[in-house]
Design an enzyme around this catalytic site. Sequence first.
Site, mmCIF file in Angstrom:
data_model
loop_
_atom_site.group_PDB
_atom_site.id
_atom_site.type_symbol
_atom_site.label_atom_id
_atom_site.label_comp_id
_atom_site.label_asym_id
_atom_site.label_seq_id
_atom_site.Cartn_x
_atom_site.Cartn_y
_atom_site.Cartn_z
ATOM 1 N N ARG A 72 -2.545 0.354 -15.047
ATOM 2 C CA ARG A 72 -1.946 -0.746 -15.804
ATOM 3 C C ARG A 72 -3.033 -1.753 -16.171
ATOM 4 O O ARG A 72 -3.985 -1.944 -15.434
ATOM 5 C CB ARG A 72 -0.862 -1.443 -14.972
ATOM 6 N N TYR A 213 -1.017 5.601 -20.102
ATOM 7 C CA TYR A 213 -0.944 5.749 -18.643
ATOM 8 C C TYR A 213 0.199 4.967 -17.992
ATOM 9 O O TYR A 213 0.385 3.776 -18.252
ATOM 10 C CB TYR A 213 -2.259 5.295 -17.999
ATOM 11 N N LYS A 222 8.142 -0.341 -15.534
ATOM 12 C CA LYS A 222 7.829 -1.754 -15.311
ATOM 13 C C LYS A 222 8.254 -2.631 -16.492
ATOM 14 O O LYS A 222 8.748 -3.745 -16.308
ATOM 15 C CB LYS A 222 6.330 -1.929 -15.016
ATOM 16 N N HIS A 242 10.800 -5.500 -7.507
ATOM 17 C CA HIS A 242 9.817 -4.441 -7.260
ATOM 18 C C HIS A 242 9.965 -3.993 -5.804
ATOM 19 O O HIS A 242 9.132 -4.303 -4.963
ATOM 20 C CB HIS A 242 8.411 -5.014 -7.531
ATOM 21 N N SER A 264 1.777 -3.245 -5.718
ATOM 22 C CA SER A 264 1.392 -1.892 -6.109
ATOM 23 C C SER A 264 0.387 -1.300 -5.120
ATOM 24 O O SER A 264 -0.549 -1.986 -4.705
ATOM 25 C CB SER A 264 0.769 -1.925 -7.499
ATOM 26 N N CYS A 266 0.746 -0.575 -2.004
ATOM 27 C CA CYS A 266 0.765 -1.202 -0.678
ATOM 28 C C CYS A 266 1.817 -0.583 0.242
ATOM 29 O O CYS A 266 2.196 -1.189 1.251
ATOM 30 C CB CYS A 266 0.962 -2.707 -0.789
ATOM 31 N N ASP A 289 10.507 2.275 -5.742
ATOM 32 C CA ASP A 289 9.700 1.302 -6.489
ATOM 33 C C ASP A 289 10.492 0.113 -7.037
ATOM 34 O O ASP A 289 9.975 -0.995 -7.067
ATOM 35 C CB ASP A 289 8.992 2.014 -7.652
ATOM 36 N N ARG A 381 -1.905 9.917 -9.829
ATOM 37 C CA ARG A 381 -0.460 9.819 -9.541
ATOM 38 C C ARG A 381 0.225 11.171 -9.675
ATOM 39 O O ARG A 381 -0.191 12.016 -10.455
ATOM 40 C CB ARG A 381 0.183 8.853 -10.550
HETATM 41 P P1 GTP Z 1 3.033 1.710 -6.295
HETATM 42 O O1 GTP Z 1 3.544 3.052 -6.700
HETATM 43 O O2 GTP Z 1 1.733 1.362 -6.957
HETATM 44 O O3 GTP Z 1 4.014 0.623 -6.454
HETATM 45 O O4 GTP Z 1 2.569 1.840 -4.737
HETATM 46 P P2 GTP Z 1 3.398 1.863 -3.356
HETATM 47 O O5 GTP Z 1 3.725 0.476 -2.927
HETATM 48 O O6 GTP Z 1 4.529 2.825 -3.463
HETATM 49 O O7 GTP Z 1 2.294 2.418 -2.329
HETATM 50 P P3 GTP Z 1 2.189 3.838 -1.589
HETATM 51 O O8 GTP Z 1 3.303 4.072 -0.619
HETATM 52 O O9 GTP Z 1 1.957 4.895 -2.600
HETATM 53 O O10 GTP Z 1 0.861 3.638 -0.732
HETATM 54 C C1 GTP Z 1 -0.368 3.319 -1.317
HETATM 55 C C2 GTP Z 1 -1.508 3.588 -0.370
HETATM 56 O O11 GTP Z 1 -1.317 2.870 0.848
HETATM 57 C C3 GTP Z 1 -1.626 5.070 0.009
HETATM 58 O O12 GTP Z 1 -2.966 5.455 -0.072
HETATM 59 C C4 GTP Z 1 -1.136 5.124 1.418
HETATM 60 O O13 GTP Z 1 -1.753 6.147 2.153
HETATM 61 C C5 GTP Z 1 -1.439 3.731 1.972
HETATM 62 N N1 GTP Z 1 -0.433 3.337 3.002
HETATM 63 C C6 GTP Z 1 0.907 3.388 2.871
HETATM 64 N N2 GTP Z 1 1.540 3.000 4.008
HETATM 65 C C7 GTP Z 1 0.548 2.692 4.889
HETATM 66 C C8 GTP Z 1 0.559 2.216 6.252
HETATM 67 O O14 GTP Z 1 1.583 2.026 6.888
HETATM 68 N N3 GTP Z 1 -0.675 1.989 6.807
HETATM 69 C C9 GTP Z 1 -1.845 2.203 6.133
HETATM 70 N N4 GTP Z 1 -2.980 1.951 6.751
HETATM 71 N N5 GTP Z 1 -1.882 2.655 4.854
HETATM 72 C C10 GTP Z 1 -0.707 2.890 4.243
HETATM 73 C C1 SPV Z 2 2.715 0.008 -9.863
HETATM 74 O O1 SPV Z 2 1.584 -0.258 -10.327
HETATM 75 O O2 SPV Z 2 3.365 -0.819 -9.171
HETATM 76 C C2 SPV Z 2 3.318 1.337 -10.097
HETATM 77 C C3 SPV Z 2 2.642 2.254 -11.017
HETATM 78 O O3 SPV Z 2 4.385 1.626 -9.570
HETATM 79 S S1 SPV Z 2 2.971 1.901 -12.673
HETATM 80 O O4 SPV Z 2 4.104 2.744 -13.100
HETATM 81 O O5 SPV Z 2 1.787 2.262 -13.443
HETATM 82 O O6 SPV Z 2 3.331 0.533 -12.851
HETATM 83 MN MN MN Z 3 5.112 -0.058 -8.163
#
Ligand code: GTP
Ligand code: SPV
Ligand code: MN
Length: 604
Positions: A72, A213, A222, A242, A264, A266, A289, A381
Amino acid sequence: MAVMTKNQKLLDWVEEIAAMCQPDNVVWCDGTREEYDRMTNALVKSGTFIRLNDDIRPNSFFCRSDPADVARVEEFTFVCSEKEEDAGPTNNWADPKEMKDKLRKLYDGCMKGRSMYVIPYSMGPIGSPIAKVGIELTDSPYVVVNMHIMARVGSEVLRVLGESEDFVRGLHSIGAPLSTPKTPDVPWPCNAENKYITHYPETREIWSFGSGYGGNALLGKKCHALRIASVQARDEGWMAEHMLILKITSPEGEVKYIAAAFPSACGKTNLAMMEPSLLGWKIETIGDDIAWMKFGEDGRLYAINPEAGFFGVAPGTSMASNPNAMRTLHANSIFTNCAITPEGDIWWEEMSDDQPELLFDWLRRPLTPGSGRTAAHPNARFTTPARQCPVIAEEWEDPKGVAIDAFLFGGRRATTIPLVNEAYNWHHGTFLGSVMSSEKTAAAAGKVGEVRRDPMAMLPFCGYHMGDYLAHWVKIGNEHDDSKLPKIYYVNWFRKDADGKWLWPGFGENSRVLKWIFERCAGRAEAQDTPIGRLPTPDSIDIEGLDLDAKDMKELLKVDLEEWLNETPDMQKHYEKFGKKLPDELVWELERLEERLREPAHKV
Ligand code: GTP
Ligand code: SPV
Ligand code: MN
């Protein structure tokens, strides 16, 4: 497909956009499997997709983007409200007329040599009272097949829309015309020098140009489900957030629903489908999400997942960290900017303990271990259907949604923020969300690691003035019975020790924190008042069987008054941005926090 609508407003708009963008033809998408297969085959033929080995990962595709189009772009994302004040200090603003005039020049003839696809989609189960219809016009077949997975797409949506004018109008172009139909194309056409992701909240329109993307291009996500929907939610008294949504069941069979806002990359996808380490506890997924929430007649807040798929961060996803995501993407998935193996499967960092001897990295260059380059792009992704998730909750498509018991806020913070903290009440919880902070990740272009305040994880996604958004939260608290509103928690899985190692094991072990929250909601677990909120008493978090030093646990639950007093001036600065729009209730909360920190014996 033939045009399946008599909706004159829609037909007129499609014609008007086609006249401006000048595609070779207009294709109405019906959302069928046949259409999906036809388009993925065409993407393979054109070199955009590589079909993965059908014996390993059936009906799945690898795709690499242009290196200049990988995330993004917040810098080029605009909220074009009539009045600048309505976009507020945290959004880029442009006058809607001026922006459209500027963009019309770019859109003029931008689809030459290409098809324009009309994608009717529903955010939310088709026909649900919470669901909304959008139409995305795009010249990207990649967007069409991704939208097939991420939303409910096709003729059924047009039938439900009928002749209504109530739909979000989304225009998307990659901005890469082909001067003649014979002009050679590239695998990922885009217009890296001219990216604009623009929103017109009053007219419920989205104009996106230049990028193919993720959130820049899959407009249901979003742009619609957060930036436009947050404005509708404010006007109509509901919430577009979110947030992931999960269902948690105790060993006794008691059920609660939790929604969590993390910025994002996290941890939302991971928490939403985690495999709990605690015996007897069950966690199931509703969404990973976005949550749309409305109040029911019983005064409780009901949430739906407006999406139909997961667009998840690939690196770090493994059978150890997120086995249910791995099981979801076993087939029928699209992988963008991952690495590919000689056998025709995908790979990314941490998918297995050892990196395969030979890989082709996300740019399809040969890669061997120890080369110093990463295999996948950090924002690589997967796009995968939610219904394939082995722990998808049976009620995930229930049109009325699920009643939320608790909200979680959280971000990546190496210091200061404890593992879990319970708000004293709705307004205090709103305060905690409003000052949320996190290190920036690769999900958006820009410097990774910088700490920024990201209220409710909505900083890049709120379609109006952030001060008004916070006032909307405060107002909900004023108008609803606190005992029926979700209880609010602030969590941090990312605290580090002096050597930079994670103090908390995270992932499936986060179930221990969810258990404490569950028990708090049920009125059972113990907590103690601190200046920042209610923290677990030393033994109220179940850490049985966990290899965790007592010293580390103490650190995880520490509230260091000095560290917190160092944070408050920055919170103050953050608040100053919102001027008169900042609700008094939140000013009051910040003053009370400072008072309690200076005089910890002071009772709440
Ligand atoms: P978006 O799709 O961007 O909104 O991301 P998200 O909030 O769904 O994050 P996601 O669950 O994909 O995690 C992102 C990164 O954080 C990954 O590389 C995970 O491995 C890492 N991660 C997730 N949960 C944990 C946790 O509990 N501890 C640690 N250390 N890392 C974590
Ligand atoms: C984020 O960035 O919080 C995502 C990926 O979930 S995107 O669809 O690119 O916004
Ligand atoms: Mn997201």
